[in-house]
Design an enzyme around this catalytic site. Structure first.
Site, PDB file in Angstrom:
ATOM      1  N   GLU A 199     -31.177 -43.322  51.034  1.00  0.00           N
ATOM      2  CA  GLU A 199     -29.814 -43.719  51.416  1.00  0.00           C
ATOM      3  C   GLU A 199     -28.746 -43.027  50.583  1.00  0.00           C
ATOM      4  OE1 GLU A 199     -32.371 -45.820  51.055  1.00  0.00           O
ATOM      5  OE2 GLU A 199     -32.377 -47.283  52.686  1.00  0.00           O
ATOM      6  N   GLY A 202     -34.631 -47.755  55.780  1.00  0.00           N
ATOM      7  CA  GLY A 202     -34.986 -49.004  56.458  1.00  0.00           C
ATOM      8  C   GLY A 202     -36.453 -49.050  56.866  1.00  0.00           C
ATOM      9  N   GLU A 206     -38.220 -50.195  53.879  1.00  0.00           N
ATOM     10  CA  GLU A 206     -37.836 -51.594  53.662  1.00  0.00           C
ATOM     11  C   GLU A 206     -38.514 -52.515  54.679  1.00  0.00           C
ATOM     12  OE1 GLU A 206     -33.735 -50.061  53.733  1.00  0.00           O
ATOM     13  OE2 GLU A 206     -33.366 -51.351  52.007  1.00  0.00           O
ATOM     14  N   ALA A 261     -32.856 -46.689  59.121  1.00  0.00           N
ATOM     15  CA  ALA A 261     -31.880 -47.241  60.051  1.00  0.00           C
ATOM     16  C   ALA A 261     -31.322 -46.073  60.863  1.00  0.00           C
ATOM     17  CB  ALA A 261     -30.769 -47.922  59.271  1.00  0.00           C
TER      18      ALA A 261
HETATM   19  N1  CAA Z   1     -31.452 -42.111  62.373  1.00  0.00           N
HETATM   20  C1  CAA Z   1     -31.180 -41.492  63.545  1.00  0.00           C
HETATM   21  N2  CAA Z   1     -31.871 -40.425  63.981  1.00  0.00           N
HETATM   22  C2  CAA Z   1     -32.854 -39.943  63.208  1.00  0.00           C
HETATM   23  C3  CAA Z   1     -33.189 -40.534  61.968  1.00  0.00           C
HETATM   24  C4  CAA Z   1     -32.437 -41.675  61.558  1.00  0.00           C
HETATM   25  N3  CAA Z   1     -32.688 -42.328  60.413  1.00  0.00           N
HETATM   26  N4  CAA Z   1     -34.197 -39.833  61.392  1.00  0.00           N
HETATM   27  C5  CAA Z   1     -34.498 -38.842  62.266  1.00  0.00           C
HETATM   28  N5  CAA Z   1     -33.687 -38.920  63.353  1.00  0.00           N
HETATM   29  C6  CAA Z   1     -33.669 -38.033  64.532  1.00  0.00           C
HETATM   30  C7  CAA Z   1     -33.043 -36.687  64.189  1.00  0.00           C
HETATM   31  O1  CAA Z   1     -31.629 -36.772  64.231  1.00  0.00           O
HETATM   32  C8  CAA Z   1     -33.629 -35.811  65.260  1.00  0.00           C
HETATM   33  O2  CAA Z   1     -32.937 -36.048  66.455  1.00  0.00           O
HETATM   34  P1  CAA Z   1     -32.414 -34.793  67.356  1.00  0.00           P
HETATM   35  O3  CAA Z   1     -33.701 -34.162  67.832  1.00  0.00           O
HETATM   36  O4  CAA Z   1     -31.652 -35.479  68.441  1.00  0.00           O
HETATM   37  O5  CAA Z   1     -31.632 -33.914  66.462  1.00  0.00           O
HETATM   38  C9  CAA Z   1     -35.045 -36.383  65.449  1.00  0.00           C
HETATM   39  O6  CAA Z   1     -35.008 -37.707  64.915  1.00  0.00           O
HETATM   40  C10 CAA Z   1     -36.116 -35.609  64.685  1.00  0.00           C
HETATM   41  O7  CAA Z   1     -35.703 -35.524  63.325  1.00  0.00           O
HETATM   42  P2  CAA Z   1     -35.716 -34.162  62.483  1.00  0.00           P
HETATM   43  O8  CAA Z   1     -35.430 -33.007  63.380  1.00  0.00           O
HETATM   44  O9  CAA Z   1     -34.824 -34.355  61.309  1.00  0.00           O
HETATM   45  O10 CAA Z   1     -37.258 -34.129  62.046  1.00  0.00           O
HETATM   46  P3  CAA Z   1     -37.884 -33.410  60.771  1.00  0.00           P
HETATM   47  O11 CAA Z   1     -39.359 -33.475  60.974  1.00  0.00           O
HETATM   48  O12 CAA Z   1     -37.244 -32.083  60.535  1.00  0.00           O
HETATM   49  O13 CAA Z   1     -37.476 -34.333  59.501  1.00  0.00           O
HETATM   50  C11 CAA Z   1     -37.176 -36.448  58.356  1.00  0.00           C
HETATM   51  C12 CAA Z   1     -37.990 -35.635  59.391  1.00  0.00           C
HETATM   52  C13 CAA Z   1     -37.400 -35.863  56.956  1.00  0.00           C
HETATM   53  C14 CAA Z   1     -37.696 -37.874  58.404  1.00  0.00           C
HETATM   54  C15 CAA Z   1     -35.682 -36.374  58.704  1.00  0.00           C
HETATM   55  O14 CAA Z   1     -35.518 -36.713  60.084  1.00  0.00           O
HETATM   56  C16 CAA Z   1     -34.805 -37.317  57.917  1.00  0.00           C
HETATM   57  O15 CAA Z   1     -34.508 -37.039  56.772  1.00  0.00           O
HETATM   58  N6  CAA Z   1     -34.364 -38.460  58.523  1.00  0.00           N
HETATM   59  C17 CAA Z   1     -33.419 -39.366  57.922  1.00  0.00           C
HETATM   60  C18 CAA Z   1     -34.091 -40.209  56.847  1.00  0.00           C
HETATM   61  C19 CAA Z   1     -33.069 -41.126  56.206  1.00  0.00           C
HETATM   62  O16 CAA Z   1     -32.112 -40.706  55.580  1.00  0.00           O
HETATM   63  N7  CAA Z   1     -33.284 -42.468  56.352  1.00  0.00           N
HETATM   64  C20 CAA Z   1     -32.399 -43.463  55.805  1.00  0.00           C
HETATM   65  C21 CAA Z   1     -31.465 -43.958  56.846  1.00  0.00           C
HETATM   66  S1  CAA Z   1     -30.231 -45.066  56.199  1.00  0.00           S
HETATM   67  C22 CAA Z   1     -30.990 -46.556  56.049  1.00  0.00           C
HETATM   68  O17 CAA Z   1     -32.146 -46.702  56.363  1.00  0.00           O
HETATM   69  C23 CAA Z   1     -30.161 -47.670  55.511  1.00  0.00           C
HETATM   70  C24 CAA Z   1     -30.924 -48.916  55.154  1.00  0.00           C
HETATM   71  O18 CAA Z   1     -31.204 -49.173  54.017  1.00  0.00           O
HETATM   72  C25 CAA Z   1     -31.308 -49.865  56.163  1.00  0.00           C
END
Ligand code: CAA
Length: 258
Positions: free
Chosen positions: A132, A109, A112, A66
């Protein structure tokens, strides 16, 4: 077809492919993605010219979860009153078979969403996880339920409580992934699989999907009753007559979806 901001939609014969397209945010699922994916999937579901739907992302990310930027400042009453993420439940109600083609990250998400589909075909680059807890929340699009049903309590607890990722091989071994294929072949393989399904009788494929899903919703006796009723109902279709006549005539079946 209409233009969308966050997805691409492509039709090829009786198969449609929805590609999530927010590369700069690693396909993070904001509310616009949810609205567009769900609206298109429902439109395709009403179209009897479509027999299978594929949902995919990019080589780097199916979806990284998400959209954290969109939700980080929300209050309890906002997420509660909006019933945040409830819109995704509509995708699970689509009756046409839906396949997730997953390469790269399928996190939170994203994992999911993949599990909301009927089955997952993964590239060998795929990574699944429910991180999460590292953000101070828990899964909110079905992860605690669908992951647990798919992989069992031990691995679901491991993934949900540590937030670690699992690779495609572990995901297949654990039962959330149907097949793993080399990344370069993912879309070709998934489109072939979708084409095979779309070549079956659509009403019978819908019955089959409903019967398998019933295994997760109902007690065994109820599920068996639903299966038996649907099996009998298949004999009301022209496609049952065609399928069996084709077998006996040693020729391929041509289904009319009626
Ligand atoms: N939401 C918003 N933006 C996101 C995102 C997310 N879930 N995941 C990545 N991005 C964005 C980053 O903020 C970044 O944007 P900027 O360039 O503007 O800073 C861009 O995508 C590239 O990401 P990274 O620089 O972090 O890329 P990476 O290759 O170094 O890492 C990754 C990749 C391991 C996937 C890392 O991006 C990450 O950990 N993302 C978050 C994963 C996460 O926690 N997901 C769960 C979300 S909560 C949820 O989903 C609730 C639910 O149950 C529905």
């Amino acid at each position: 077809m209409t233009d969308y901001n966050t997805i691409l939609v492509e039709r090829d014969g009786r198969t449609a492919t929805i590609t999530i397209n927010r590369p700069k945010a690693l396909n993070a699922l904001n509310s616009e993605v949810m609205t567009e994916v769900v609206t298109v999937a429902e439109e395709l579901d009403r179209d009897s010219g479509i027999g299978a739907i594929v949902i995919t992302g990019s080589a780097k990310a199916f979806a990284a979860g998400a959209d954290i930027k969109e939700m980080s400042d929300k209050t309890f009453s906002e997420v509660h009153n909006q019933n945040l993420f409830a819109g995704w439940d509509r995708l699970a109600k689509v009756r046409t078979p839906v396949i997730a083609a997953v390469a790269g990250y399928a996190l939170g998400g994203g994992c999911e969403l993949a599990m909301l589909c009927d089955f997952i075909i993964a590239a060998d680059t795929a990574k699944f996880g429910q991180p999460e807890i590292t953000l101070g929340v828990i899964p909110g699009m079905g992860g605690s339920q669908r992951l647990t049903r798919a992989v069992g309590k031990a691995k679901a607890m491991d993934l949900v409580l540590t937030g670690r990722m699992m690779d495609a091989e572990e995901a297949e071994r654990s039962g959330i992934v149907a097949r793993v294929v080399p990344a370069a072949e993912l879309l070709q393989v998934v489109k072939e699989v979708a084409g095979t399904i779309a070549g079956m009788s659509l009403p019978v494929a819908m019955m089959a999907k409903e019967a398998v899903n019933a295994a997760f919703e109902t007690p065994l006796a109820e599920g068996l009753r639903l299966e038996r009723r649907s099996f009998h109902a298949a004999f009301a279709t022209d496609d049952q007559k065609e399928g069996m006549a084709a077998f006996l005539g040693k020729r391929p079946a041509t289904f009319s979806n009626s």
